[in-house]
Motif scaffolding. Structure first.
Motif, PDB file in Angstrom:
ATOM      1  N   GLY A   1       0.811  -1.220   0.000  1.00 30.38           N
ATOM      2  CA  GLY A   1       0.000   0.000   0.000  1.00 30.38           C
ATOM      3  C   GLY A   1       0.842   1.266   0.000  1.00 30.38           C
ATOM      4  N   LEU A   2       2.051   1.188   0.584  1.00 29.25           N
ATOM      5  CA  LEU A   2       2.933   2.354   0.621  1.00 29.25           C
ATOM      6  C   LEU A   2       3.316   2.777  -0.794  1.00 29.25           C
ATOM      7  CD1 LEU A   2       5.271   1.129   3.508  1.00 29.25           C
ATOM      8  CD2 LEU A   2       3.315   2.682   3.683  1.00 29.25           C
ATOM      9  N   ARG A   3       3.608   1.801  -1.633  1.00 27.95           N
ATOM     10  CA  ARG A   3       3.996   2.124  -3.009  1.00 27.95           C
ATOM     11  C   ARG A   3       2.794   2.622  -3.811  1.00 27.95           C
ATOM     12  NH1 ARG A   3       7.321  -3.478  -3.739  1.00 27.95           N
ATOM     13  NH2 ARG A   3       5.185  -4.195  -4.073  1.00 27.95           N
ATOM     14  N   TRP A   4       1.621   2.028  -3.560  1.00 21.74           N
ATOM     15  CA  TRP A   4       0.436   2.384  -4.357  1.00 21.74           C
ATOM     16  C   TRP A   4      -0.020   3.812  -4.147  1.00 21.74           C
ATOM     17  CZ3 TRP A   4      -2.042  -2.884  -2.726  1.00 21.74           C
ATOM     18  CH2 TRP A   4      -1.541  -3.910  -3.542  1.00 21.74           C
ATOM     19  N   ALA A   5       0.428   4.454  -3.067  1.00 18.18           N
ATOM     20  CA  ALA A   5       0.092   5.871  -2.884  1.00 18.18           C
ATOM     21  C   ALA A   5       0.817   6.735  -3.917  1.00 18.18           C
ATOM     22  CB  ALA A   5       0.470   6.318  -1.476  1.00 18.18           C
TER      23      ALA A   5
END
Lengths: 309, 309
Positions: free
Chosen positions: B221-225
């Motif tokens: 989820g960190l990357r998908w931001a």
């Protein structure tokens, strides 16, 4: 106490683990059969150190006196409290690596495999001390993404799982103990599920590669940096919460699931995807894109700390 | 030029649109048949204003002189340049709403539906001016999540899509034009795909609700931001990029897709999910959780602006 870690494999994952472990005060020995891989280690750690220095109060330069390198697995494992195995993801190679580690590793020490696609039960099969072998899978890059998934194999001693969880927690990782061995553990199963539909939407001409990625990064991806899908839909239920959501809108999810299928990854589709990412990235190199990703991950980590999220 | 927007429906989505449009200097008329819904509008906008004030240079208090409310759809639509329709997601109701809008709306004005589950082609069916009707779907809450998905129906005039895209872009939204009508448009298809596996992992006892959510929020989820799944795997290919990734690791994705199935959303599973989210949230109310989510979204929006991401 884990104070000395041996890392087998000096690729991107191994090198990133090495930077992290050094930043946390550990002694690190990295082993790779290729001298060229070992030669790239110090420059990688020096670059990663700039990012790590933004997150932790660490020395200005990497403590290379605590880093040792070798081409011999047995030499690397001698005296280590834990081995972070980062070799190629093929079962025969993993077992060879384990056999070599066991020639010198102290009996109480742990072997944690970073494997993304293999099972701990298969890796420990045939080992002298299978009870000390388990999976500890990070996300790329491990020094900036805190998640570590722990998965025990059939023969793993549960105490080793506890020890390793406490270790990773103590160095600021976020650990999840996966309850059953499955291909892709937990996080990569979730990313695969999202990716399946991301590819399918391009395959069916619903959207371009660039637009699928834009939709995530300016839409649902913003929430996922702070909350997973369950909590997201819990909030989607308003005051009635998750039960209200599932009772009233659960059937719309089931309908969407029924409407989604796995695309066939044909050569034509691969060409479309590659052309799509080329258009989306406008010729920016993967190295530059990765640097921007890492800068964003560092900034996000700081922000999440401020928010206590 | 779109200067005056009518919003049909004062629920969470309608109220959030109203706050956004007011913050961008537009005149806003909100219509809801329920006076109680209209009564909640000003307090909602006042609360949202605190968040919006962190993102834009706006007046200290909401400009309520530019906000009007009514219980009559025809009265709301009179003089509007665009109608943002946010009524219940049932096709018969949508068509009734459209018919009432058309009794007073100027011929050149646009009707944009916020529908998450219906098709523009179905909504415009039977309308007097179907060519000016399309879908403009936001993510919740629209005043903090920039994505707007535009979807034309069979009869939609492409010029209306262009006009609306330029309008949303001009008020800081990130627009995506979806090329084919599909259930869930683009973003909700992607979230559904992720959610399917998130539910499945709990159903099969691989992980708890809390651990699935932790894995996302501290992992992928960190990357998908900042980047969507295509770009993520492009970087997963290293110097060889997306083609290298697809050629070498594409088959592992196909294997994972084959290993994933849709869970059956039984009453027992619903109980497990509800108990799981209760354990994960430790009694925190959805209102408090939503406030924390909004604070995080505001902070992330500021961060992304700084990074130019």
């Amino acid at each position: 106490m884990i104070r000395h870690v041996a890392i087998i494999g000096a690729g991107l994952i191994g090198a990133s683990w090495a930077a992290l472990f050094l930043s946390k005060g550990l002694r690190v020995t990295v082993c790779d059969p290729a001298q060229t891989a070992l030669d790239k280690l110090a420059p990688f750690i020096t670059a990663a150190w700039q990012d790590l220095a933004q997150l932790d109060d660490i020395a200005a330069a990497p403590p290379f006196d605590r880093l040792h390198v070798t081409q011999e697995i047995a030499a690397a494992s001698l005296g280590a409290d834990m081995v972070q195995e980062c070799g190629p993801d093929r079962i025969a190679i993993k077992r060879q690596i384990v056999a070599q580690i066991e020639t010198s590793l102290a009996p109480g020490a742990i072997i944690a495999s970073s494997t993304s696609s293999l099972m701990a039960s298969d890796i420990q099969d045939g080992a002298k001390h299978p009870e000390r072998i388990l999976v500890a899978h990070p996300m790329n890059p491990p020094h900036l993404v805190p998640l570590v998934e722990l998965v025990a194999g059939r023969a793993t001693d549960p105490e080793k799982v506890d020890t390793l969880r406490a270790f990773y927690d103590s160095i600021g990782r976020v650990t999840v103990v996966v309850q059953k061995e499955r291909v892709g553990h937990l996080a990569n199963r979730l990313t695969s599920a999202l990716y399946r539909e991301a590819v399918s939407l391009v395959a069916e001409g619903v959207a371009t590669v660039a637009d699928v990625d834009r939709a995530i990064a300016h839409g649902p991806g913003l929430r996922w940096a702070f909350m997973g899908p369950h909590l997201t839909y819990h909030l989607g239920g308003g005051a009635g919460g998750y039960r209200h959501y599932l009772d009233h809108l659960g059937p719309t999810q089931v309908a969407r699931w029924a409407d989604q299928t796995a695309p066939e990854l044909t050569p034509d589709l691969i060409e479309t995807l590659v052309a799509g990412i080329e258009a989306a990235t406008e010729g920016e190199s993967t190295a530059d894109l990765a640097r921007r990703r890492d800068a964003a991950l560092v900034a996000l980590a700081k922000l999440k700390r401020t928010l206590g999220a």
